[in-house]
Design a protein around this motif. Structure first.
Motif, mmCIF file in Angstrom:
data_model
loop_
_atom_site.group_PDB
_atom_site.id
_atom_site.type_symbol
_atom_site.label_atom_id
_atom_site.label_comp_id
_atom_site.label_asym_id
_atom_site.label_seq_id
_atom_site.Cartn_x
_atom_site.Cartn_y
_atom_site.Cartn_z
ATOM 1 N N UNK A 171 0.853 -1.182 0.000
ATOM 2 C CA UNK A 171 0.000 0.000 0.000
ATOM 3 C C UNK A 171 0.892 1.236 0.000
ATOM 4 N N UNK A 172 0.553 2.207 -0.828
ATOM 5 C CA UNK A 172 1.441 3.361 -0.955
ATOM 6 C C UNK A 172 0.727 4.534 -1.584
ATOM 7 N N UNK A 173 1.381 5.701 -1.498
ATOM 8 C CA UNK A 173 1.083 6.838 -2.350
ATOM 9 C C UNK A 173 2.053 6.815 -3.525
ATOM 10 N N UNK A 174 1.717 7.587 -4.567
ATOM 11 C CA UNK A 174 2.565 7.617 -5.764
ATOM 12 C C UNK A 174 2.832 9.078 -6.156
ATOM 13 N N UNK A 175 3.678 9.784 -5.381
ATOM 14 C CA UNK A 175 3.920 11.196 -5.686
ATOM 15 C C UNK A 175 4.677 11.388 -6.995
ATOM 16 N N UNK A 176 4.414 12.522 -7.625
ATOM 17 C CA UNK A 176 5.106 12.914 -8.850
ATOM 18 C C UNK A 176 6.096 14.021 -8.516
ATOM 19 N N UNK A 185 11.122 21.311 -8.277
ATOM 20 C CA UNK A 185 10.054 22.214 -8.705
ATOM 21 C C UNK A 185 8.662 21.742 -8.299
ATOM 22 N N UNK A 186 8.475 20.437 -8.239
ATOM 23 C CA UNK A 186 7.144 19.902 -7.930
ATOM 24 C C UNK A 186 7.292 18.660 -7.059
ATOM 25 N N UNK A 187 6.460 18.591 -6.026
ATOM 26 C CA UNK A 187 6.275 17.364 -5.256
ATOM 27 C C UNK A 187 4.768 17.218 -5.069
ATOM 28 N N UNK A 197 1.899 8.456 -15.164
ATOM 29 C CA UNK A 197 2.017 9.738 -15.871
ATOM 30 C C UNK A 197 0.803 10.633 -15.653
ATOM 31 N N UNK A 198 -0.119 10.228 -14.802
ATOM 32 C CA UNK A 198 -1.329 11.020 -14.568
ATOM 33 C C UNK A 198 -0.963 12.417 -14.072
ATOM 34 N N UNK A 199 -1.554 13.429 -14.650
ATOM 35 C CA UNK A 199 -1.361 14.838 -14.313
ATOM 36 C C UNK A 199 -0.013 15.397 -14.765
ATOM 37 N N UNK A 200 0.860 14.560 -15.330
ATOM 38 C CA UNK A 200 2.170 15.060 -15.757
ATOM 39 C C UNK A 200 2.028 16.111 -16.860
ATOM 40 N N UNK A 201 1.093 15.891 -17.792
ATOM 41 C CA UNK A 201 0.892 16.845 -18.871
ATOM 42 C C UNK A 201 0.418 18.197 -18.362
ATOM 43 N N UNK A 202 -0.507 18.195 -17.402
ATOM 44 C CA UNK A 202 -1.014 19.457 -16.849
ATOM 45 C C UNK A 202 0.080 20.203 -16.102
ATOM 46 N N UNK A 203 0.884 19.476 -15.341
ATOM 47 C CA UNK A 203 1.969 20.116 -14.591
ATOM 48 C C UNK A 203 3.032 20.652 -15.542
ATOM 49 N N UNK A 227 7.540 5.431 -18.603
ATOM 50 C CA UNK A 227 6.231 5.642 -17.995
ATOM 51 C C UNK A 227 5.586 6.950 -18.403
ATOM 52 N N UNK A 228 6.383 7.868 -18.971
ATOM 53 C CA UNK A 228 5.853 9.170 -19.380
ATOM 54 C C UNK A 228 5.774 9.310 -20.892
ATOM 55 N N UNK A 229 5.946 8.219 -21.607
ATOM 56 C CA UNK A 229 5.818 8.250 -23.062
ATOM 57 C C UNK A 229 4.337 8.108 -23.408
ATOM 58 N N UNK A 230 3.634 9.226 -23.359
ATOM 59 C CA UNK A 230 2.207 9.256 -23.624
ATOM 60 C C UNK A 230 1.944 10.178 -24.811
ATOM 61 N N UNK A 231 1.059 9.757 -25.706
ATOM 62 C CA UNK A 231 0.821 10.506 -26.934
ATOM 63 C C UNK A 231 0.373 11.935 -26.650
ATOM 64 N N UNK A 232 -0.494 12.140 -25.651
ATOM 65 C CA UNK A 232 -0.983 13.470 -25.352
ATOM 66 C C UNK A 232 0.150 14.405 -24.946
ATOM 67 N N UNK A 233 1.103 13.876 -24.169
ATOM 68 C CA UNK A 233 2.226 14.710 -23.729
ATOM 69 C C UNK A 233 3.132 15.045 -24.902
ATOM 70 N N UNK A 234 3.445 14.044 -25.731
ATOM 71 C CA UNK A 234 4.315 14.293 -26.878
ATOM 72 C C UNK A 234 3.669 15.271 -27.856
ATOM 73 N N UNK A 235 2.369 15.103 -28.107
ATOM 74 C CA UNK A 235 1.666 16.017 -29.011
ATOM 75 C C UNK A 235 1.705 17.450 -28.481
ATOM 76 N N UNK A 236 1.474 17.606 -27.173
ATOM 77 C CA UNK A 236 1.493 18.954 -26.583
ATOM 78 C C UNK A 236 2.885 19.576 -26.711
#
Length: 437
Positions: A171-176, A185-187, A197-203, A227-236
């Motif tokens: 059981x855990x948290x998964x901080x970015x 810069x971000x915790x 990768x959830x919320x990585x694009x918004x941040x 884990x951060x190779x997501x189409x939405x992030x690359x497109x942005x």
């Protein structure tokens, strides 16, 4: 009445005795250095001004800035729990750092302060940190690399939003986390039942917007593992002129494209083995690739490595140009240093201490750890060269955990530090550099 003496076993015919009569002694005299660092940065002052205080002013004994400094400096000195403050509040060194001559806030007072922390306080803490990042540069940089990574914080109680994570097997948290070089810069605290990768694009969007308000022409590079190779992030990134260097998970199509090259790499490896070279053999190749979900083809750099255990292929997708070997070995692999910075925070500054039943309190403790790390990084800038590569733990032992007898009167507060301190020359030099007088 004279203090009571007590005896220990003798040493070489000499009696060994003790008395509780040494005056006020602290083990954290080095916190005075971090006090000067905080004074220069105005870190706690700027953050305290942004935080709201709804207490009745006539009944307030400990202001927001004082409690923030008290908690932050205690973490920097190695005290991880709120319970420690029932004893620390009487420590002269910590009182001097906070700017008081009376006992500091108690555990219960600090707990009430943290329990009232909300989303707005976390936003203001991040904004303060980002402004400090901008201020840390004397001139606009030409290039910034934003490193993104996720990690786990094990949970053992009834914390909110607690879920089991299959990869970490607990059981855990998964901080970015987001770093730019050594600066955090971000915790961002997250539950663990999400994509890494959830919320990585918004941040990323928030960070890029903020940075370009101050430095419109800076080159920004987004870097992360597969884990951060997501189409939405690359497109942005492509739409907003942000370069990227991101790992991409192995699959049959990627491996099939490099299959013809393996015989050349393996042949070269055998030749090196015959010459007595037992190291691995690497070959880098760039080619165009389009995944089924991508709208366009992109550059992929394949690292084809042969070791005694066989083939070891790795792949990254990028918009950067230049030597493929340097892009992979120097640029992409450099993100591993970020993992060391996360370990510094979790192991030495207690970012993994999230036992509260209030979600925002746990997020606040993550922020306190990051702010303490920023103080250490600023202190590191003033240190001599041999101290700059030390971990937070080593810096604390050598420059913070210094014993001293403290005396106070109406005119002076005097710290009589251990005369056999092995790092006293560095301590004196830092004091002369940081202190206004």
């Amino acid at each position: 009445m004279l203090p009571q003496s007590f005896q220990f076993s003798p040493l070489l015919r000499r009696t060994v005795e003790g008395q509780f009569s040494g005056g006020h002694i602290t083990s954290d005299a080095g916190l005075l250095l971090l006090r000067e660092v905080d004074r220069q940065m105005q870190l706690t002052r700027n953050l305290a001004r942004r935080l709201s205080d709804d207490r009745q002013s006539g009944k307030v004994q400990h202001g927001i800035q004082a409690m923030l400094q008290q908690r932050l400096m205690a973490i920097a000195a190695g005290y991880e729990d709120l319970n420690d403050h029932d004893r620390l509040r009487a420590d002269y060194a910590l009182q001097t750092v906070v700017g008081r001559l009376a006992p500091l806030a108690s555990t219960s007072t600090l707990y009430r302060f943290e329990a009232k922390t909300d989303r707005r306080a976390i936003i203001e803490a991040h904004r303060t940190l980002w402004e400090q990042f901008i201020a840390s540069h004397h001139r606009p940089p030409k290039r910034l690399v934003l490193d993104f990574d996720a990690t786990d914080i094990p949970l053992h109680g009834d914390q909110p939003e607690k879920f089991f994570h299959g990869y970490y097997d607990h059981y855990c948290y998964l901080p970015l986390y987001v770093f730019c070089d050594r600066f955090p810069l971000v915790a961002y605290l997250r539950q663990s039942k999400i994509d890494g990768a959830r919320h990585a694009g918004a941040i990323l969007k928030l960070l890029v917007t903020f940075i370009r308000q101050h430095w419109p022409k800076v080159q920004i590079i987004f870097r992360g593992d597969s884990g951060f190779c997501r189409q939405l992030i690359l497109n942005w990134c492509e739409r907003h002129s942000v370069d990227y260097l991101v790992g991409i998970a192995r699959n049959k199509r990627l491996e099939a494209l490099v299959k013809p090259m393996w015989r050349h790499v393996e042949k070269r490896h055998q030749q090196r083995r015959q010459q007595g070279d037992e190291g691995s053999t690497r070959w880098f190749w760039r080619y165009r690739y389009r995944a089924g979900s991508w709208r366009k083809t992109r550059d992929v750099i394949a690292k084809m490595e042969v070791t005694d255990k066989g083939r070891n292929p790795r792949f990254v997708v990028t918009t950067l140009t230049g030597s493929d070997a340097e892009l992979y070995c120097r640029e992409y692999c450099a993100r591993g240093d970020m993992e060391n910075r996360i370990k510094d925070q979790q192991l030495d500054l207690f970012a993994a201490r999230t036992p509260s039943k209030h979600w925002w309190s746990n997020q606040w403790r993550l922020m306190l750890s990051m702010l303490a790390f920023v103080l250490y990084e600023k202190l590191r800038e003033f240190c001599s060269r041999k101290y700059r590569n030390l971990s937070v733990h080593s810096l604390r032992l050598r420059l913070i955990k210094i014993a001293a007898v403290v005396t106070r009167n109406t005119r002076r507060i005097r710290f009589l530090l251990n005369e056999h301190c092995p790092d006293q020359q560095e301590f004196i030099r830092l004091t002369q550099t940081l202190s206004p007088g």
